[in-house]
Design a protein around this motif. Sequence first.
Motif, PDB file in Angstrom:
ATOM      1  N   UNK A   3      -2.153   3.136  -1.580  1.00  0.00           N
ATOM      2  CA  UNK A   3      -3.353   3.497  -2.320  1.00  0.00           C
ATOM      3  C   UNK A   3      -4.294   2.307  -2.479  1.00  0.00           C
ATOM      4  N   UNK A   4      -4.338   1.425  -1.504  1.00  0.00           N
ATOM      5  CA  UNK A   4      -5.177   0.230  -1.616  1.00  0.00           C
ATOM      6  C   UNK A   4      -6.648   0.597  -1.444  1.00  0.00           C
ATOM      7  N   UNK A  20       2.244 -12.402  -8.535  1.00  0.00           N
ATOM      8  CA  UNK A  20       1.692 -12.360  -9.882  1.00  0.00           C
ATOM      9  C   UNK A  20       0.318 -12.967 -10.023  1.00  0.00           C
ATOM     10  N   UNK A  21      -0.400 -13.171  -8.908  1.00  0.00           N
ATOM     11  CA  UNK A  21      -1.707 -13.832  -8.982  1.00  0.00           C
ATOM     12  C   UNK A  21      -2.766 -12.886  -9.532  1.00  0.00           C
ATOM     13  N   UNK A  24      -5.771 -12.028  -6.929  1.00  0.00           N
ATOM     14  CA  UNK A  24      -5.536 -10.907  -6.028  1.00  0.00           C
ATOM     15  C   UNK A  24      -5.848  -9.601  -6.743  1.00  0.00           C
ATOM     16  N   UNK A  25      -5.530  -9.561  -8.022  1.00  0.00           N
ATOM     17  CA  UNK A  25      -5.806  -8.377  -8.838  1.00  0.00           C
ATOM     18  C   UNK A  25      -7.316  -8.175  -8.962  1.00  0.00           C
ATOM     19  N   UNK A  28      -8.582  -6.840  -5.785  1.00  0.00           N
ATOM     20  CA  UNK A  28      -8.262  -5.419  -5.633  1.00  0.00           C
ATOM     21  C   UNK A  28      -9.286  -4.580  -6.394  1.00  0.00           C
ATOM     22  N   UNK A 179      -6.188  -8.611 -15.934  1.00  0.00           N
ATOM     23  CA  UNK A 179      -5.091  -7.678 -16.216  1.00  0.00           C
ATOM     24  C   UNK A 179      -5.587  -6.411 -16.916  1.00  0.00           C
ATOM     25  N   UNK A 181      -7.590  -3.488 -16.083  1.00  0.00           N
ATOM     26  CA  UNK A 181      -8.145  -2.853 -14.886  1.00  0.00           C
ATOM     27  C   UNK A 181      -9.488  -2.173 -15.172  1.00  0.00           C
ATOM     28  N   UNK A 182      -9.531  -1.322 -16.221  1.00  0.00           N
ATOM     29  CA  UNK A 182     -10.719  -0.495 -16.461  1.00  0.00           C
ATOM     30  C   UNK A 182     -11.940  -1.355 -16.763  1.00  0.00           C
ATOM     31  N   UNK A 209      -4.576 -14.806 -14.145  1.00  0.00           N
ATOM     32  CA  UNK A 209      -3.261 -15.444 -14.272  1.00  0.00           C
ATOM     33  C   UNK A 209      -2.994 -16.379 -13.089  1.00  0.00           C
ATOM     34  N   UNK A 218       6.036 -13.699 -15.436  1.00  0.00           N
ATOM     35  CA  UNK A 218       4.977 -12.694 -15.588  1.00  0.00           C
ATOM     36  C   UNK A 218       4.585 -12.532 -17.055  1.00  0.00           C
ATOM     37  N   UNK A 219       5.577 -12.429 -17.944  1.00  0.00           N
ATOM     38  CA  UNK A 219       5.277 -12.256 -19.371  1.00  0.00           C
ATOM     39  C   UNK A 219       4.548 -13.480 -19.906  1.00  0.00           C
ATOM     40  N   UNK A 221       2.676 -15.554 -18.316  1.00  0.00           N
ATOM     41  CA  UNK A 221       1.305 -15.666 -17.822  1.00  0.00           C
ATOM     42  C   UNK A 221       0.381 -14.710 -18.574  1.00  0.00           C
ATOM     43  N   UNK A 222       0.891 -13.520 -18.927  1.00  0.00           N
ATOM     44  CA  UNK A 222       0.053 -12.594 -19.712  1.00  0.00           C
ATOM     45  C   UNK A 222      -0.162 -13.134 -21.123  1.00  0.00           C
TER      46      UNK A 222
ATOM     47  N   UNK B 216       6.700 -10.097  -8.517  1.00  0.00           N
ATOM     48  CA  UNK B 216       6.152 -10.876  -9.636  1.00  0.00           C
ATOM     49  C   UNK B 216       6.603 -10.342 -10.979  1.00  0.00           C
ATOM     50  N   UNK B 217       6.880  -9.033 -11.083  1.00  0.00           N
ATOM     51  CA  UNK B 217       7.357  -8.468 -12.338  1.00  0.00           C
ATOM     52  C   UNK B 217       6.274  -7.972 -13.278  1.00  0.00           C
ATOM     53  N   UNK B 218       5.008  -7.988 -12.852  1.00  0.00           N
ATOM     54  CA  UNK B 218       3.936  -7.509 -13.734  1.00  0.00           C
ATOM     55  C   UNK B 218       4.086  -6.019 -14.042  1.00  0.00           C
ATOM     56  N   UNK B 221       6.512  -5.462 -17.004  1.00  0.00           N
ATOM     57  CA  UNK B 221       5.965  -5.787 -18.316  1.00  0.00           C
ATOM     58  C   UNK B 221       4.927  -4.775 -18.760  1.00  0.00           C
ATOM     59  N   UNK B 257      -1.876   0.103 -11.382  1.00  0.00           N
ATOM     60  CA  UNK B 257      -3.128  -0.611 -11.622  1.00  0.00           C
ATOM     61  C   UNK B 257      -2.919  -2.119 -11.687  1.00  0.00           C
ATOM     62  N   UNK B 258      -1.814  -2.571 -12.285  1.00  0.00           N
ATOM     63  CA  UNK B 258      -1.638  -4.018 -12.475  1.00  0.00           C
ATOM     64  C   UNK B 258      -1.088  -4.694 -11.224  1.00  0.00           C
ATOM     65  N   UNK B 259      -0.528  -3.950 -10.286  1.00  0.00           N
ATOM     66  CA  UNK B 259       0.106  -4.586  -9.116  1.00  0.00           C
ATOM     67  C   UNK B 259      -0.947  -5.299  -8.259  1.00  0.00           C
ATOM     68  N   UNK B 260      -0.886  -6.637  -8.148  1.00  0.00           N
ATOM     69  CA  UNK B 260      -1.897  -7.353  -7.365  1.00  0.00           C
ATOM     70  C   UNK B 260      -1.749  -7.118  -5.865  1.00  0.00           C
ATOM     71  N   UNK B 265       2.764   3.130  -5.501  1.00  0.00           N
ATOM     72  CA  UNK B 265       1.870   4.284  -5.410  1.00  0.00           C
ATOM     73  C   UNK B 265       2.486   5.440  -6.176  1.00  0.00           C
TER      74      UNK B 265
END
Lengths: 244, 271
Positions: A3-4, A20-21, A24-25, A28, A179, A181-182, A209, A218-219, A221-222, B216-218, B221, B257-260, B265
């Motif tokens: 679904x990219x 976890x970058x 990149x998010x 996207x 982080x 999205x909307x 992040x 991951x935690x 970084x958030x 990454x584990x996002x 979380x 949504x959070x997956x970089x 899917x």
Amino acid sequence: MNNLPKSWKKETLPHKFCPGCGQALALKILGYAIDELGIQNQAVYGTDIGCSLLSWNMFDVDTIQTHHGRATPTMVGFKHAKPEAVAIAFMGDGGGYAIGAQHLINACLRDDKITVILINNANYAMTGGQTAPTTLIDEITTTAPAGRKIEDFGRPIHGPEMLKTIAADGAYIARCASNDFEETLKYIKKALQNQIDGRGFSFVEVLSMCPVNWKKNAQGSLDFIEEMKKVYPLGEIKVPEETK
Amino acid sequence: MKKILIAGEGGQGAQSVAEILARAANEQGKETTYIPNFGVEQRGGVSLAFLQIDDKPIGYPKFDQADIVVAMCNRAIEQIKKFINDNTLLIYDSSFIDDDKIKTLRPLVKKYLNLPAKAIAQKGLSLKVANIIFLGALSHELGDLTAGEIRIAMNNQFKSHPEFQELNEEAFDEGLKYAKERPDQEFIGSKPSEIQKIFEDDVKSWERFPEYCKGCGLCIISCPQKAITFSDDLNFLGTNLPEVDLKKCLACEACQKICPDGAIKITKKSS
């Protein structure tokens, strides 16, 4: 199939960003914004040096890679030559606020009709996490092992607030976190629409992040993004009068 | 004279292994060179380590034919081909490198050791020490250096993390033991098709992409239902893939949504 974003190039996946970058998010989300506005054939994407150059083959749109903040003037030139194009300059805090700050400031001052998206991850990520203009006070980096001190490095830069003081009436300036999205999608779409409507300069800073250089999971970084939000408040910092 | 090439994904620890061996050899008065070779990425991308150990001075740190080649990941296979000759010993991860990938090397390879490092690491150790298992196996193959000296260099290398010393020692012993016994000698790799990709029930499907996921584990979380956990399956970088508990999942798409990397899917099925 996945679904990219449709504007991403499938052949170049997986992309080169770290696990976890946040950048990149953000890319996207930019891809989704390009899809939703239907500007894949009009868009031209300029990327800068630093981690942002890892996206040089990420989009199936015309792409230029430049150095040291010059993604901004390159996109300005492109826009002058081809006004119907949607010019997107994408850079990091090192390129935009340090070595290439002059380009960003002057583009804003001239009210060039381009969109600049700047990633703020509070360090120079590709070279291994050195102190950047956006590094928080007391944040530990490889060049500030005891934490960033005001007497050595000055205060963290607030780019959008700085640009607001010189921006023209039609400029759109906002800050968001990758982080969310909307909100990020909304701001990036608004910034692109501002350019398409020919109102003026548009700028979005995206807090992002960097788990590898922050040395966090991951935690962690958030959690650090939440710390950054206290210093860099989110929201629309300047909206053109007519769209309010 | 030993020329050793170690190839892995950036972040797997290929450079650490080479650095430990170089320091151990240097401590024993050997002539040693070590030079890393990788792209601009901080993580991911193939990372090569060129290591030479000799009694005589060494002229140039790189080489084109290796005595020992270590392959830790799929993407390294293309790049190591040109370094293999009839006397090269290939040490590869038979639990992680795909079967069809490793078979392409079969005509070139005369000597090999199929070390299932990821599988050994997952059994009671940690995936983080898979490279140390390779170090243990290498210490058996390097006649001039004793395992004890390599072990000292290893503990020096990681002395800022004393909590991992015990784990590293165990992993080292496992690798050493495997190389001594050589229990399994078939030239085969792992079968990636065994990984479950789609989790589905009547109303939704949750699909994961091992070829994109970086572990990454996002997603774990950001899941409001805590429905996602790490599984034992591995993605292309050799880290853990997430899996979902469909009973808890509401298909809210927070993970998607959070997956970089676009590696998740979710599809809602219309009744």
